[in-house]
Design a protein around this motif. Structure first.
Motif, PDB file in Angstrom:
ATOM      1  N   ILE A  13       0.848  -1.182   0.000  1.00  0.00           N
ATOM      2  CA  ILE A  13       0.000   0.000   0.000  1.00  0.00           C
ATOM      3  C   ILE A  13       0.892   1.243   0.000  1.00  0.00           C
ATOM      4  N   ALA A  14       0.553   2.192  -0.857  1.00  0.00           N
ATOM      5  CA  ALA A  14       1.292   3.442  -0.947  1.00  0.00           C
ATOM      6  C   ALA A  14       0.373   4.589  -0.544  1.00  0.00           C
ATOM      7  N   SER A  15       0.764   5.305   0.505  1.00  0.00           N
ATOM      8  CA  SER A  15       0.033   6.499   0.931  1.00  0.00           C
ATOM      9  C   SER A  15       1.001   7.678   0.911  1.00  0.00           C
ATOM     10  N   ILE A  16       0.486   8.863   1.116  1.00  0.00           N
ATOM     11  CA  ILE A  16       1.297  10.075   1.055  1.00  0.00           C
ATOM     12  C   ILE A  16       1.516  10.609   2.474  1.00  0.00           C
ATOM     13  N   ASP A  17       2.792  10.776   2.862  1.00  0.00           N
ATOM     14  CA  ASP A  17       3.053  11.228   4.225  1.00  0.00           C
ATOM     15  C   ASP A  17       2.906  12.749   4.340  1.00  0.00           C
ATOM     16  N   GLU A  18       3.129  13.250   5.549  1.00  0.00           N
ATOM     17  CA  GLU A  18       2.870  14.666   5.811  1.00  0.00           C
ATOM     18  C   GLU A  18       3.808  15.591   5.052  1.00  0.00           C
ATOM     19  N   ASN A  19       4.922  15.054   4.551  1.00  0.00           N
ATOM     20  CA  ASN A  19       5.862  15.855   3.778  1.00  0.00           C
ATOM     21  C   ASN A  19       5.693  15.671   2.271  1.00  0.00           C
ATOM     22  N   GLY A  20       4.647  14.922   1.882  1.00  0.00           N
ATOM     23  CA  GLY A  20       4.365  14.743   0.469  1.00  0.00           C
ATOM     24  C   GLY A  20       5.094  13.595  -0.191  1.00  0.00           C
ATOM     25  N   TYR A  21       5.797  12.782   0.611  1.00  0.00           N
ATOM     26  CA  TYR A  21       6.502  11.625   0.055  1.00  0.00           C
ATOM     27  C   TYR A  21       5.625  10.381   0.107  1.00  0.00           C
ATOM     28  N   SER A  24      -4.678  -3.695  10.614  1.00  0.00           N
ATOM     29  CA  SER A  24      -3.526  -2.933  11.073  1.00  0.00           C
ATOM     30  C   SER A  24      -3.668  -2.639  12.566  1.00  0.00           C
ATOM     31  N   TYR A  25      -2.553  -2.191  13.168  1.00  0.00           N
ATOM     32  CA  TYR A  25      -2.669  -1.609  14.499  1.00  0.00           C
ATOM     33  C   TYR A  25      -3.581  -0.389  14.414  1.00  0.00           C
ATOM     34  N   THR A  26      -4.112   0.012  15.560  1.00  0.00           N
ATOM     35  CA  THR A  26      -5.070   1.118  15.564  1.00  0.00           C
ATOM     36  C   THR A  26      -4.393   2.479  15.440  1.00  0.00           C
ATOM     37  N   ARG A  27      -3.059   2.505  15.535  1.00  0.00           N
ATOM     38  CA  ARG A  27      -2.327   3.751  15.363  1.00  0.00           C
ATOM     39  C   ARG A  27      -1.144   3.491  14.441  1.00  0.00           C
ATOM     40  N   GLY A  28      -0.736   4.533  13.719  1.00  0.00           N
ATOM     41  CA  GLY A  28       0.423   4.368  12.859  1.00  0.00           C
ATOM     42  C   GLY A  28       0.442   5.404  11.753  1.00  0.00           C
ATOM     43  N   GLU A  29       1.598   5.535  11.116  1.00  0.00           N
ATOM     44  CA  GLU A  29       1.772   6.570  10.106  1.00  0.00           C
ATOM     45  C   GLU A  29       0.846   6.372   8.915  1.00  0.00           C
ATOM     46  N   LYS A  30       0.673   5.116   8.492  1.00  0.00           N
ATOM     47  CA  LYS A  30      -0.174   4.919   7.301  1.00  0.00           C
ATOM     48  C   LYS A  30      -1.617   5.309   7.577  1.00  0.00           C
ATOM     49  N   LEU A  31      -2.094   5.083   8.810  1.00  0.00           N
ATOM     50  CA  LEU A  31      -3.452   5.511   9.152  1.00  0.00           C
ATOM     51  C   LEU A  31      -3.551   7.037   9.149  1.00  0.00           C
ATOM     52  N   ASP A  32      -2.518   7.689   9.698  1.00  0.00           N
ATOM     53  CA  ASP A  32      -2.503   9.159   9.679  1.00  0.00           C
ATOM     54  C   ASP A  32      -2.495   9.670   8.245  1.00  0.00           C
ATOM     55  N   ASN A  33      -1.708   9.005   7.401  1.00  0.00           N
ATOM     56  CA  ASN A  33      -1.637   9.428   5.994  1.00  0.00           C
ATOM     57  C   ASN A  33      -3.001   9.319   5.319  1.00  0.00           C
ATOM     58  N   ILE A  34      -3.688   8.202   5.556  1.00  0.00           N
ATOM     59  CA  ILE A  34      -4.989   7.962   4.920  1.00  0.00           C
ATOM     60  C   ILE A  34      -6.029   8.973   5.392  1.00  0.00           C
ATOM     61  N   LEU A  35      -5.997   9.281   6.690  1.00  0.00           N
ATOM     62  CA  LEU A  35      -6.960  10.248   7.224  1.00  0.00           C
ATOM     63  C   LEU A  35      -6.698  11.642   6.656  1.00  0.00           C
ATOM     64  N   ARG A  36      -5.448  11.949   6.370  1.00  0.00           N
ATOM     65  CA  ARG A  36      -5.091  13.251   5.817  1.00  0.00           C
ATOM     66  C   ARG A  36      -5.349  13.304   4.320  1.00  0.00           C
TER      67      ARG A  36
END
Length: 207
Positions: free
Chosen positions: A24-32, A51-63
């Protein structure tokens, strides 16, 4: 893509049901792009992962819900000497791949989370020996379920269909002679079968 394009949606679904790892490819907070390998199930025309209930990919998807998802299988590496005694540029690979673009969501509905988790269990533990998850089980609160709704699905495959029939047979014989750990499975995918009279094409795979 022409002859390398998978035109059959059923073949794409079959491939996704067989492969155990997708990315899975998501976009992080810096656009990468952030790319993570995941177990997955293709259920009701959507990709589901847990997935775990917390993590960067979840943050990316919500953003930013725009995501990519990729699954591939290297069937057989074709060494350069199959085509030329010394030219390294002749090396090639037989493969299957599917690339999905779509929107990802974090599933909140317990019925849908149950559907996804049971879909994963059915795929990865087909022999059974477990009690199916119910929509009131505590585990539903302990995991996150990611769903990707595809907006486009594209598949490519290279199993020799780009070659003339006689050239395909020559390639199949070389694969058999090299006898890699995957050679016989590759020949099966290519439509060949070993017979007392040698290799024979018993199927003309058209995807």
């Amino acid at each position: 893509m022409g002859r390398l394009e998978i035109k059959s949606y059923e073949k794409i679904k079959e491939f996704l049901s067989e492969e155990h790892v997708g990315r899975i490819a998501s976009i992080d907070e810096n656009g990468y792009p952030q790319i993570i390998p995941m177990n997955f199930a293709f259920v009701n025309d959507s990709i589901y992962m847990h997935s775990y209930t917390r993590g960067e990919k979840l943050d990316n998807i919500l953003r930013n819900p725009k995501t990519g998802f990729e699954v591939d299988r290297e069937l057989e590496f074709l060494p350069s000497y199959f085509s030329h005694p010394t030219d390294a540029s002749q090396a090639d690979t037989l493969y299957i791949s599917v690339v999905i673009k779509g929107k990802a969501v974090i599933v909140e509905d317990d019925d849908e989370k149950t559907l996804a988790l049971n879909g994963l269990m059915k795929k990865y533990q087909p022999e059974g020996n477990y009690i199916p998850i119910k929509n009131n089980d505590l585990v539903l609160d302990e995991v996150a379920v990611i769903k990707i709704v595809p907006e486009s699905i594209k598949g490519k495959y290279k199993i020799g269909q780009h070659l003339r029939t006689d050239s395909r047979l020559v390639l199949a014989k070389k694969i058999l002679k090299r006898n890699s750990p995957t050679s016989r499975q590759t020949l099966k995918v290519m439509g060949f079968e070993e017979t007392p009279d040698g290799l024979k094409m018993v199927d003309e795979p058209v995807w």
